[in-house]
Scaffold this active site. Structure first.
Site, short mmCIF file in Angstrom:
data_model
loop_
_atom_site.label_atom_id
_atom_site.label_comp_id
_atom_site.label_asym_id
_atom_site.label_seq_id
_atom_site.Cartn_x
_atom_site.Cartn_y
_atom_site.Cartn_z
N TRP A 321 0.87 -1.12 -0.45
CA TRP A 321 0.47 0.08 -0.10
C TRP A 321 0.80 0.84 0.15
CZ3 TRP A 321 -0.10 3.68 3.78
CH2 TRP A 321 -1.42 4.50 3.73
N HIS A 322 1.70 1.11 0.63
CA HIS A 322 3.09 2.13 0.94
C HIS A 322 3.62 2.81 -0.30
CE1 HIS A 322 2.80 1.45 5.10
NE2 HIS A 322 3.92 2.87 5.48
N GLY A 323 3.54 1.84 -1.71
CA GLY A 323 4.22 2.07 -2.81
C GLY A 323 4.37 0.87 -3.78
N PHE A 460 2.96 8.93 -0.48
CA PHE A 460 1.59 7.77 -0.84
C PHE A 460 0.48 7.79 -0.87
CE2 PHE A 460 5.26 6.62 2.41
CZ PHE A 460 6.16 5.93 1.59
#
Length: 460
Positions: A321-323, A460
């Site tokens: 989800w962060h990248g 993000f």
């Protein structure tokens, strides 16, 4: 628009606050629409095109929730809604990542698209997914469009959280409109905002001056023991003060307008276990991952092996989800494995002295953050290589920077927390206004000298 930018501090915020309180005085009932307008301006300042995408996403999700509540097709429409949100996120954030992965595996031809990542897409997507899932689970909350729009776009939490649930925020709208904002609430908001501003400008940004050269050196080869230790410690402190500073500012801004957002940090570097760390770090993301992924996969209801698998999958997806980078996947996987080990030790009744537990937890988290920060896995290994290299040759830091590191570490580990400071001081509105004016003017010089200082989580 950054919270620590001149445009925000000296133009946007005074206009928003002034218009908001004038509307309360002369046009009661218009406050919500005033804040919606300023929130859309805040987002549109970055991109008018993606502002249209944001509003369309909100309209479609609100409409879908209404259909679910009327027709009751919970499972079918839940799948459609969540899939649509994830598809939007996937196209903008992960299309190139998966294209490279498939081409590397020999499944497709190499392909890259020129895609600009919409600001805050991860956060506003998670907000809307959580609402749809709650509706599918039987939540009967029905909101008018303006309340729902306000919930998603409210500018303090829009860009980088905290992740706020609909039933934590929307009920406040009617209450906030029916009473004056308590002066103590405004004072606390000002104090929190200034503390967050100080964290960002006086701690996080100076720490970046240590971090960036050392990580740049890691691109060309392994670091020495000294530089590995310095880079690892510096970035773990930088990201904490950067993100918790943003959160303090977000919570403070909300209080100034009469709204409360959920806490997101509670001295995470004082944690004596990895489980405890995730109860204290990015608390609203941890709660989202637990309630909508971990528990949905069974949680601890189907035995130890299933629980450990659920933990690992949850943290891998939380990392992703962060990248769109394998470093984030590795970061999430390591935390998943660490949590599994933590639970296994607890289940077996194995205990270490409290200080040893704290040190192991802090060292593990700090080393994992190197992978989080690195551009590639080999880059992370170069930065961490010094831990296996007896050479103590040192590079960048000066005496002043060592003092900064020592002070930042003491504050992060020993406290106090920003909320604790505000609760202890019990600031009054006039005193807060005077002190905040002095603080902003004092930090203005730092701000002018450090114009390129975006918050880490804005990406993000």
């Amino acid at each position: 628009m950054l919270f620590n930018s001149s445009a925000f501090l000296f133009v946007f915020l005074p206009l928003a606050l002034g218009t908001f309180y004038l509307s309360r005085r002369f046009w009661p009932g218009s406050e919500k629409y005033i804040l919606i307008f300023f929130s859309l301006v805040f987002y549109g300042y970055w991109s008018k095109t993606f502002l249209v995408l944001l509003v369309l996403s909100i309209a479609l999700n609100w409409s879908l929730a209404g259909i679910v509540l009327k027709l009751g097709w919970r499972r079918q429409l839940l799948f459609v809604g969540v899939a649509a949100n994830l598809a939007l996120l996937g196209i903008f954030k992960y299309a190139n990542f998966f294209a490279v992965a498939l081409s590397t595996a020999g499944i497709t031809e190499p392909r890259q698209w020129s895609i600009i990542l919409p600001l805050a897409i991860s956060f506003f997507t998670f907000h809307q997914i959580s609402y749809l899932i709650d509706i599918s689970r039987g939540d009967k909350h029905v909101y008018n469009f303006w309340d729902y729009l306000f919930y998603i776009v409210f500018f303090p939490h829009l860009i980088a959280g905290p992740i706020v649930r609909h039933n934590e925020f929307i009920y406040q709208i009617e209450t906030a409109n029916s009473r004056p904002v308590p002066p103590a609430m405004i004072a606390q908001g000002i104090a929190l905002f200034i503390l967050g501003f100080g964290k960002k400008m006086l701690l996080a940004n100076p720490l970046a001056a240590i971090v960036d050269p050392l990580f740049s050196a890691g691109l060309s080869g392994p670091l020495s023991l000294h530089d590995s230790v310095t880079a690892t410690l510096s970035f773990s402190l930088q990201i904490y003060f950067d993100f918790s500073g943003y959160t303090d500012m977000a919570l403070g801004l909300s209080l100034m307008f009469g709204y409360r957002l959920p806490a997101n940090f509670n001295a995470p570097y004082a944690a004596a276990s990895l489980v405890d760390f995730w109860r204290r770090w990015h608390m609203t993301l941890s709660r989202f991952l637990k309630d909508y992924l971990y528990i949905s996969m069974g949680g601890n209801r189907f035995g130890y092996a299933r629980q450990m698998l659920a933990l690992l999958v949850t943290m891998v997806l939380g990392g992703l989800w962060h990248g769109a980078n394998w470093t984030f996947v590795a970061w999430g996987a390591l935390h998943g494995l660490g949590l599994a080990v933590n639970h296994t030790f607890a289940k077996a009744g194995l205990k270490l002295p409290a200080l040893a537990n704290w040190f192991i937890t802090f060292a593990f988290v700090a080393c994992c953050f190197v992978i989080f920060r690195a551009e590639t896995i080999p880059h992370a290994m170069n930065v961490l290589a010094g831990f296996f290299n007896p050479s103590w040759a040192h590079g960048v830091p000066s005496i002043n920077q060592y003092a900064l590191l020592a002070a930042a570490l003491a504050i992060a580990v020993l406290g106090p927390t920003s909320q604790g400071v505000v609760d202890e001081l019990k600031p009054r509105t006039r005193a807060s206004l005077a002190l905040s004016t002095l603080a902003v003017l004092s930090l203005a010089g730092v701000l002018i000298a450090d114009k390129n200082a975006p918050f880490i989580y804005f990406q993000f």
